[in-house]
Design an enzyme around this catalytic site. Structure first.
Site, mmCIF file in Angstrom:
data_model
loop_
_atom_site.group_PDB
_atom_site.id
_atom_site.type_symbol
_atom_site.label_atom_id
_atom_site.label_comp_id
_atom_site.label_asym_id
_atom_site.label_seq_id
_atom_site.Cartn_x
_atom_site.Cartn_y
_atom_site.Cartn_z
ATOM 1 N N LYS A 180 7.193 -4.804 7.578
ATOM 2 C CA LYS A 180 6.150 -3.829 7.929
ATOM 3 C C LYS A 180 6.713 -2.748 8.845
ATOM 4 O O LYS A 180 6.399 -1.567 8.708
ATOM 5 C CB LYS A 180 4.987 -4.566 8.610
ATOM 6 C CG LYS A 180 3.703 -3.800 8.669
ATOM 7 C CD LYS A 180 2.549 -4.696 9.110
ATOM 8 C CE LYS A 180 2.096 -5.673 8.031
ATOM 9 N NZ LYS A 180 1.000 -6.543 8.445
ATOM 10 N N LYS A 188 6.727 1.181 7.774
ATOM 11 C CA LYS A 188 5.984 2.200 8.529
ATOM 12 C C LYS A 188 6.910 3.154 9.276
ATOM 13 O O LYS A 188 6.438 4.128 9.880
ATOM 14 C CB LYS A 188 5.014 1.537 9.508
ATOM 15 C CG LYS A 188 4.026 0.619 8.808
ATOM 16 C CD LYS A 188 2.676 0.569 9.472
ATOM 17 C CE LYS A 188 1.756 -0.371 8.698
ATOM 18 N NZ LYS A 188 0.346 -0.079 8.873
ATOM 19 N N PRO A 247 -6.680 6.038 5.442
ATOM 20 C CA PRO A 247 -5.366 6.541 5.842
ATOM 21 C C PRO A 247 -4.684 5.529 6.762
ATOM 22 O O PRO A 247 -5.362 4.829 7.519
ATOM 23 C CB PRO A 247 -5.692 7.821 6.611
ATOM 24 C CG PRO A 247 -7.101 7.650 7.086
ATOM 25 C CD PRO A 247 -7.788 6.808 6.036
ATOM 26 N N ASP A 248 -3.365 5.446 6.699
ATOM 27 C CA ASP A 248 -2.618 4.593 7.627
ATOM 28 C C ASP A 248 -2.307 5.444 8.853
ATOM 29 O O ASP A 248 -1.436 6.320 8.812
ATOM 30 C CB ASP A 248 -1.340 4.070 6.964
ATOM 31 C CG ASP A 248 -0.657 3.026 7.836
ATOM 32 O OD1 ASP A 248 -0.633 3.202 9.076
ATOM 33 O OD2 ASP A 248 -0.153 2.026 7.283
ATOM 34 N N ILE A 249 -3.033 5.188 9.924
ATOM 35 C CA ILE A 249 -2.928 6.031 11.128
ATOM 36 C C ILE A 249 -1.521 5.936 11.722
ATOM 37 O O ILE A 249 -0.884 6.944 12.045
ATOM 38 C CB ILE A 249 -3.989 5.613 12.168
ATOM 39 C CG1 ILE A 249 -5.387 5.765 11.555
ATOM 40 C CG2 ILE A 249 -3.866 6.433 13.440
ATOM 41 C CD1 ILE A 249 -6.503 5.109 12.347
ATOM 42 N N ASN A 270 -14.449 -5.889 11.261
ATOM 43 C CA ASN A 270 -13.677 -7.131 11.358
ATOM 44 C C ASN A 270 -13.821 -7.698 12.760
ATOM 45 O O ASN A 270 -14.530 -7.140 13.597
ATOM 46 C CB ASN A 270 -12.208 -6.889 10.985
ATOM 47 C CG ASN A 270 -11.571 -5.876 11.915
ATOM 48 O OD1 ASN A 270 -11.445 -6.098 13.108
ATOM 49 N ND2 ASN A 270 -11.179 -4.720 11.355
ATOM 50 N N ASP A 306 -8.498 -1.512 6.035
ATOM 51 C CA ASP A 306 -7.634 -0.947 4.996
ATOM 52 C C ASP A 306 -8.452 -0.162 3.976
ATOM 53 O O ASP A 306 -7.950 0.770 3.364
ATOM 54 C CB ASP A 306 -6.858 -2.066 4.293
ATOM 55 C CG ASP A 306 -5.820 -2.684 5.224
ATOM 56 O OD1 ASP A 306 -5.226 -1.936 6.022
ATOM 57 O OD2 ASP A 306 -5.625 -3.920 5.168
ATOM 58 N N LYS A 320 -30.934 3.516 3.160
ATOM 59 C CA LYS A 320 -30.679 2.075 3.087
ATOM 60 C C LYS A 320 -30.766 1.612 1.628
ATOM 61 O O LYS A 320 -31.714 1.955 0.914
ATOM 62 C CB LYS A 320 -31.724 1.346 3.935
ATOM 63 C CG LYS A 320 -31.477 -0.138 4.027
ATOM 64 C CD LYS A 320 -32.530 -0.830 4.868
ATOM 65 C CE LYS A 320 -32.360 -2.333 4.768
ATOM 66 N NZ LYS A 320 -33.528 -3.057 5.217
HETATM 67 N N1 CTP Z 1 -2.698 0.547 11.117
HETATM 68 C C1 CTP Z 1 -3.131 1.842 11.204
HETATM 69 N N2 CTP Z 1 -3.917 2.363 10.230
HETATM 70 C C2 CTP Z 1 -4.283 1.634 9.165
HETATM 71 C C3 CTP Z 1 -3.858 0.317 9.065
HETATM 72 C C4 CTP Z 1 -3.065 -0.204 10.062
HETATM 73 O O1 CTP Z 1 -2.807 2.509 12.183
HETATM 74 N N3 CTP Z 1 -5.040 2.182 8.243
HETATM 75 C C5 CTP Z 1 -1.824 -0.014 12.145
HETATM 76 C C6 CTP Z 1 -2.447 -1.084 12.967
HETATM 77 O O2 CTP Z 1 -3.052 -0.560 14.141
HETATM 78 C C7 CTP Z 1 -1.268 -1.971 13.296
HETATM 79 C C8 CTP Z 1 -0.440 -1.900 12.049
HETATM 80 O O3 CTP Z 1 -0.742 -0.631 11.489
HETATM 81 O O4 CTP Z 1 -0.467 -1.425 14.321
HETATM 82 C C9 CTP Z 1 -0.821 -2.989 11.112
HETATM 83 O O5 CTP Z 1 -0.345 -2.697 9.863
HETATM 84 P P1 CTP Z 1 -1.130 -3.105 8.554
HETATM 85 O O6 CTP Z 1 -0.383 -2.564 7.417
HETATM 86 O O7 CTP Z 1 -2.562 -2.822 8.662
HETATM 87 O O8 CTP Z 1 -1.043 -4.591 8.660
HETATM 88 P P2 CTP Z 1 -1.870 -5.501 7.810
HETATM 89 O O9 CTP Z 1 -3.275 -5.039 7.593
HETATM 90 O O10 CTP Z 1 -1.684 -6.798 8.445
HETATM 91 O O11 CTP Z 1 -1.097 -5.257 6.470
HETATM 92 P P3 CTP Z 1 -0.936 -6.240 5.274
HETATM 93 O O12 CTP Z 1 -2.278 -6.240 4.678
HETATM 94 O O13 CTP Z 1 0.147 -5.592 4.507
HETATM 95 O O14 CTP Z 1 -0.527 -7.502 5.933
#
Ligand code: CTP
Length: 402
Positions: A343, A347, A311-313, A214, A283, A293
């Protein structure tokens, strides 16, 4: 851009040394940061760089000796040291260090250093000399004495020297000295606090040559790392693929994918008091990574990609027993407060920093909304470096209360 150097007045005193050329750049950096700089030079310093250069860069006549009659009271050593917020001797030759250690005062630099009010005008010394001069017991004794007298000794660095030898004695680079001055004037609100930060995008491979990423530049996370470090924190920065220099004094770990970022963060998190997740973590990742390739097969059909959730870190760290104080970022395109507050609760973190996604990615400035259990506080549009400094102040207040 504002800096803690804005409005500061510094005496930059040069003694003799080849490193004198670095001070020209240093004056540029300090004045660009908003400081005013009074340069003074010994006779020996003038053998290496001219007062003309230093006057042009500092915008002030250079003080060259203690008999210079241009000051109405004929006391440059008193005037200069009373006005200054700090006196930096750079380059500090072995001879100048010896003089300062002895308290001698037979040139404008040593005289001003001796005449300065100790409590108001700290003395900072940046040694520059051949490695044998530096290693000599006399120099080491003098440096020890300077420290005991309250002076700061910054450097020297090791490396190749102008004389062709390699060793300790190189003066710190202009950017290093400017950065240290910046930190010197920053209130140490996070002194000794261990801060872990994620920054940048992640890169999720599809095959050996392709991937999904991104447009996060990492600028906000790097600015926060720098601001925290300047405020005295011990900072570890886990960075996705970005083209940014590591802020001075910050420990950096480079990763590519979200899974790698989690693997780097998890073992470190319990050792840190604060976790700031600025990374734009993907995500989703391709469910499988092709070994080779992916080729066009001639049919015109595009390959189908299946995805797996990353994973959501941040949420993972926040759920650890004894979790650090967690700060999240939320990039939204609408209903900033509402979405970000939801959010934050989802979290399980005490503080979330919300911004409008399209208005921040890749830019040098941003506007932030800080949201915690007590409500929201806006940090209006400003350079990311300024916002980072304000964010660190806000964080320090919350840690203090917690
Ligand atoms: N984050 C993380 N690991 C992930 C996704 C997000 O640590 N896999 C952290 C990001 O660094 C940031 C926050 O979570 O601090 C953002 O949350 P996130 O849920 O990713 O926000 P969006 O992507 O904007 O979620 P949504 O799609 O629900 O808007």
């Amino acid at each position: 851009m504002t800096s803690t150097l804005t409005g500061r007045h510094l005496v930059l005193a040069l003694s003799g040394g080849i490193a004198g050329y670095k001070t020209a750049e240093l004056v540029r950096l300090l004045t660009q940061a908003g400081a005013s700089v009074q340069v003074m030079m010994t006779e020996a310093a003038c053998q290496f760089i001219t007062p003309v250069t230093m006057q042009a860069l500092s915008g002030r006549p250079v003080i060259l000796d203690q008999w210079d009659a241009s000051a109405p009271n004929n006391m440059h050593h008193i005037n200069a040291s009373r006005e200054a917020d700090a006196m930096l001797v750079a380059p500090a030759s072995a001879d100048m260090i010896a003089k300062l250690a002895l308290g001698r005062a037979d040139d404008i630099v040593s005289l001003t250093a001796l005449a300065r009010p100790l409590e108001r005008c700290p003395l900072i010394v940046a040694p520059a000399m051949n490695r044998e001069l530096w290693a000599h017991p006399a120099t080491q004794r003098n440096v020890g004495q300077l420290r005991a007298d309250g002076a700061q000794v910054w450097g020297p660095a090791a490396g190749s020297q102008a004389c062709g030898e390699v060793g300790d004695g190189r003066m710190l680079e202009a950017a290093d000295l400017a950065e240290r001055l910046e930190a010197w004037f920053t209130p140490q609100r996070l002194a000794g606090v261990r801060v872990l930060i994620t920054a940048g995008p992640t890169f999720e491979p599809i095959d050996p040559v392709r991937g999904i990423t991104n447009r996060s530049s990492g600028k906000m996370g790097f600015a926060i790392a720098q601001a925290a470090q300047r405020a005295g924190a011990d900072v570890t920065l886990v960075a996705g693929p970005v083209a940014l220099a590591t802020p001075a004094g910050v420990r950096r770990i480079d990763v590519q994918s979200a899974q790698e970022m989690l693997a780097a963060v998890l073992p470190l998190a319990p050792e840190h008091r604060v976790f700031i997740a600025t990374a734009a973590v993907a995500d989703w990742r391709p469910a499988t990574i092709a070994e080779h390739k992916i080729k066009k097969d001639g049919s015109g059909a595009a390959p189908a990609l299946a995805f797996a959730e990353n994973p959501d870190i941040l949420a993972t760290v926040a759920a650890l027993p004894g979790a650090p104080y967690c700060v999240g970022f939320a990039a939204e395109s609408e209903k900033l407060l509402e979405h970000a507050q939801a959010k934050r609760l989802r979290k399980g973190i005490p503080l979330i920093v919300a911004n409008l996604g399209p208005a921040t990615f890749g830019r040098d400035d941003n506007a932030l909304l800080l949201i915690d259990a007590d409500g929201a506080r806006e940090l209006p549009r400003a350079p990311k470096t300024d916002l980072a400094r304000h964010l660190i102040d806000e964080l320090a207040q919350r840690l203090h209360r917690a």
